[in-house]
Design an enzyme around this catalytic site. Structure first.
Site, PDB file in Angstrom:
ATOM      1  CD1 TRP A  47      -0.111  -1.354   3.214  1.00  0.00           C
ATOM      2  CD2 TRP A  47       0.500   0.785   3.318  1.00  0.00           C
ATOM      3  NE1 TRP A  47       0.629  -1.187   4.369  1.00  0.00           N
ATOM      4  CE2 TRP A  47       1.016   0.113   4.456  1.00  0.00           C
ATOM      5  CE3 TRP A  47       0.759   2.154   3.164  1.00  0.00           C
ATOM      6  CZ2 TRP A  47       1.768   0.758   5.431  1.00  0.00           C
ATOM      7  CZ3 TRP A  47       1.509   2.795   4.134  1.00  0.00           C
ATOM      8  CH2 TRP A  47       2.007   2.115   5.249  1.00  0.00           C
ATOM      9  NE  ARG A  88      10.713  -1.961  -6.819  1.00  0.00           N
ATOM     10  CZ  ARG A  88      11.110  -1.494  -5.637  1.00  0.00           C
ATOM     11  NH1 ARG A  88      11.750  -0.348  -5.557  1.00  0.00           N
ATOM     12  NH2 ARG A  88      10.861  -2.159  -4.525  1.00  0.00           N
ATOM     13  CE  LYS A 119      -4.923  -8.866  -2.318  1.00  0.00           C
ATOM     14  NZ  LYS A 119      -4.585  -7.892  -1.257  1.00  0.00           N
ATOM     15  N   GLY A 144       6.139  -6.715   0.786  1.00  0.00           N
ATOM     16  CA  GLY A 144       5.342  -6.579   1.997  1.00  0.00           C
ATOM     17  C   GLY A 144       6.126  -7.022   3.209  1.00  0.00           C
ATOM     18  CD  GLU A 176      11.077  -4.229  -0.960  1.00  0.00           C
ATOM     19  OE1 GLU A 176      11.357  -4.223   0.258  1.00  0.00           O
ATOM     20  OE2 GLU A 176      10.283  -3.446  -1.478  1.00  0.00           O
ATOM     21  CG  LEU A 177      10.343 -10.304   2.294  1.00  0.00           C
ATOM     22  CD1 LEU A 177      10.766 -11.615   2.936  1.00  0.00           C
ATOM     23  CD2 LEU A 177       8.880 -10.339   1.888  1.00  0.00           C
ATOM     24  NE  ARG A 233      11.170   7.871  -1.615  1.00  0.00           N
ATOM     25  CZ  ARG A 233      11.560   6.842  -2.351  1.00  0.00           C
ATOM     26  NH1 ARG A 233      12.472   6.009  -1.900  1.00  0.00           N
ATOM     27  NH2 ARG A 233      11.041   6.636  -3.550  1.00  0.00           N
ATOM     28  CB  CYS A 239      10.896  -1.639   3.107  1.00  0.00           C
ATOM     29  SG  CYS A 239      11.015  -1.335   1.340  1.00  0.00           S
ATOM     30  CD  GLU A 265       9.900  -2.378   8.063  1.00  0.00           C
ATOM     31  OE1 GLU A 265      10.349  -1.914   7.000  1.00  0.00           O
ATOM     32  OE2 GLU A 265       9.301  -3.472   8.125  1.00  0.00           O
ATOM     33  CB  SER A 312      15.112   3.943  -4.836  1.00  0.00           C
ATOM     34  OG  SER A 312      15.107   3.281  -3.593  1.00  0.00           O
TER      35      SER A 312
END
Length: 490
Positions: free
Chosen positions: A159, A168, A183, A237, A259-260, A287, A293, A390, A450
């Protein structure tokens, strides 16, 4: 450019997209999308069932062979047209993201530019994903290697970056010749729906790109991962969900990209330019309201400059304007939902109870929406929850270290390994950082690194595979080797 919000939301298709048609979802009930700044319901979306998910896989499987054989230039031109259409609709995409996710409009515009670069990058990579031709060492065979699409792919997006995560994943899948089932996160589906509409206009054939928004993530992933026709899973996620998906993908030995979570250290050495370091810390921490993440989760500062750094950082964050992201002067928007505010509050309270001092912020902002004040904590204990978990919010915990080896040891003391940042005037330290840090990304004197042309991904519990760069398209292909008898072999 002034955007009429009601008209914009009215333009977004609310149904599922399966096999080239917009269809109603067969799940019970529907899905409401809320504005986190106000609590207002923005739209009601169709919700997909397991049956809808399998219909989407039927459609993707049906056209996979034909799509995989399309000329690379044809796929490249679709991506290029998508790039041009997104650029034309940049303000609309930015407004949608601010409405459903909360980020300030100026940041949302930046995400549109960043996201769109993946379409441009992969439009160029499509025709340059080369194979090899050579002789084997013994001279008995000619070796031909080529790259082929892995096949139907399930793409699950988060999200927090609704458009960037769409481009991406969808960009390289199109470039490689893979069909897909997408999804999106149920909290922010509007951006993805509008992007799918845009890519249809760009020329993506029916069945190639299928969209199944749903209230039940497992209701989509479980039947698809159990079906042998699915050949690829890409997920962005949480680590907990990623581990479960990896377990579900194991029986069919699916190709996976994960990508966690992250726990990024931002390391400031005593020889750093503090102006650059403070600005870099603001960029890396704030940001996306800290909901990233790659966000600086632990700010590690060498003892001689820690007090001054903390004071300067607090001045910067304390001066930031908090409010509705659509307001022109807003720098910090709301968190995504009330539970996110609760989590940030718990982490800050735990740190304070352990001896941390609040230099600025340190409290939720009462009223409509899900707001938490930008916060700087100093004297944070190394074993506090805010240093281990996190944060996903606008909280900057400052932890001190003694020397370089202490910095590397402290930075690596986590199961995560996504992003890291180093600030120093010693360029030789860059190479030592690269050697010592166990992270997939290292920023040196920069808080934002990035880029569509660079490989993005982590190690350890932060994931598998890479997105973006030359490596991004490789995640959607497999290498086939053909050995041909050498006509000159004896």
């Amino acid at each position: 450019m002034s955007i009429n919000v009601d008209e914009l939301i009215g333009k977004v298709e609310k149904r599922l997209y399966i096999g080239g048609e917009w269809v109603e979802g067969s799940a019970r009930g529907s899905l409401e999308v809320e504005n986190p700044a106000t609590g207002e319901v923005l739209a009601t979306m169709a919700s997909a069932s397991s049956e809808d998910a399998l219909k989407a896989l039927d459609a993707a499987d049906r056209v996979q062979r034909e799509w995989g054989r399309t000329a690379p230039r044809e796929r490249a031109e679709i991506l290029r047209r998508g790039f041009e259409l997104v650029a034309e609709r940049a303000e609309e995409f930015a407004t949608l993201m601010t409405l459903e996710m909360g980020k300030p409009l100026v940041e949302a515009r930046g995400e549109v530019r960043y996201a769109n670069e993946f379409l441009r990058w992969f439009s160029e990579e499509t025709v340059r994903h080369y194979g090899r031709y050579s002789q084997v060492p013994e001279g008995t065979l000619r070796m031909i290697t080529t790259h082929k699409p892995v096949g139907p792919s399930l793409l699950i997006t988060p999200w927090n970056f609704p458009l960037a995560m769409a481009t991406r994943k969808i960009g390289p899948a199109i470039a490689a010749g893979c069909t897909m089932i997408v999804k999106p996160a149920q909290l922010t589906p509007l951006t993805m729906h509008y992007f799918v509409q845009t890519m249809i206009e760009a020329g993506v054939p029916g069945g190639v790109l299928n969209l199944v928004t749903s209230k039940s993530a497992s209701g989509i992933s479980t039947p698809l991962l159990a079906d042998r026709r699915l050949r690829k899973l890409s997920f962005t996620g949480s680590t907990a969900v990623g581990k479960q998906l990896l377990a579900d993908a194991a029986p069919n030995v699916l190709r996976t990209s994960m990508e966690l979570g992250g726990n990024a250290p931002l390391i400031v050495f005593e020889d750093a330019d503090l102006d650059v370091a403070v600005d870099g810390a603001v960029d890396a921490k704030m940001r996306n309201i800290g909901e990233a993440c790659t966000a600086a989760n632990r700010i590690l500062v060498q003892e001689p400059v820690a007090e001054e750094f903390g004071r300067r950082l607090a001045e910067k964050l304390g001066a930031m304007t908090v409010g509705n992201g659509l307001d022109g002067d807003t720098q910090v928007g709301p968190l995504i939902q009330s539970t996110a505010v609760d989590n940030v509050e718990e982490l800050v309270n735990d740190a304070v109870s352990g001896g941390a001092e609040v230099l600025t912020g340190g409290a939720r902002i009462e009223g409509a929406g899900h707001f938490y004040a930008p916060t700087v904590l100093v004297d944070v204990a190394r074993d506090s929850r805010v240093a281990r978990e996190e944060i996903f919010g606008p909280v900057a915990p400052v932890i001190t270290f003694t020397d370089e080896e202490d910095a590397w040891r402290l930075a690596n003391a986590t199961e995560y390994g996504l992003a890291s940042y180093v600030f120093s005037s010693d360029l030789s330290r860059l190479f030592r950082a690269s050697d010592k840090l166990e992270f997939g990304l290292v920023g040196f004197n920069s808080g934002v690194i990035s880029n569509a042309g660079a490989p993005f991904g982590g190690v350890k519990h932060s994931g598998l595979g890479r997105e973006g760069g030359a490596e991004g398209i490789a995640e959607y292909t497999y290498t086939q080797y053909v050995g041909v008898r050498d006509p000159y072999a004896k």
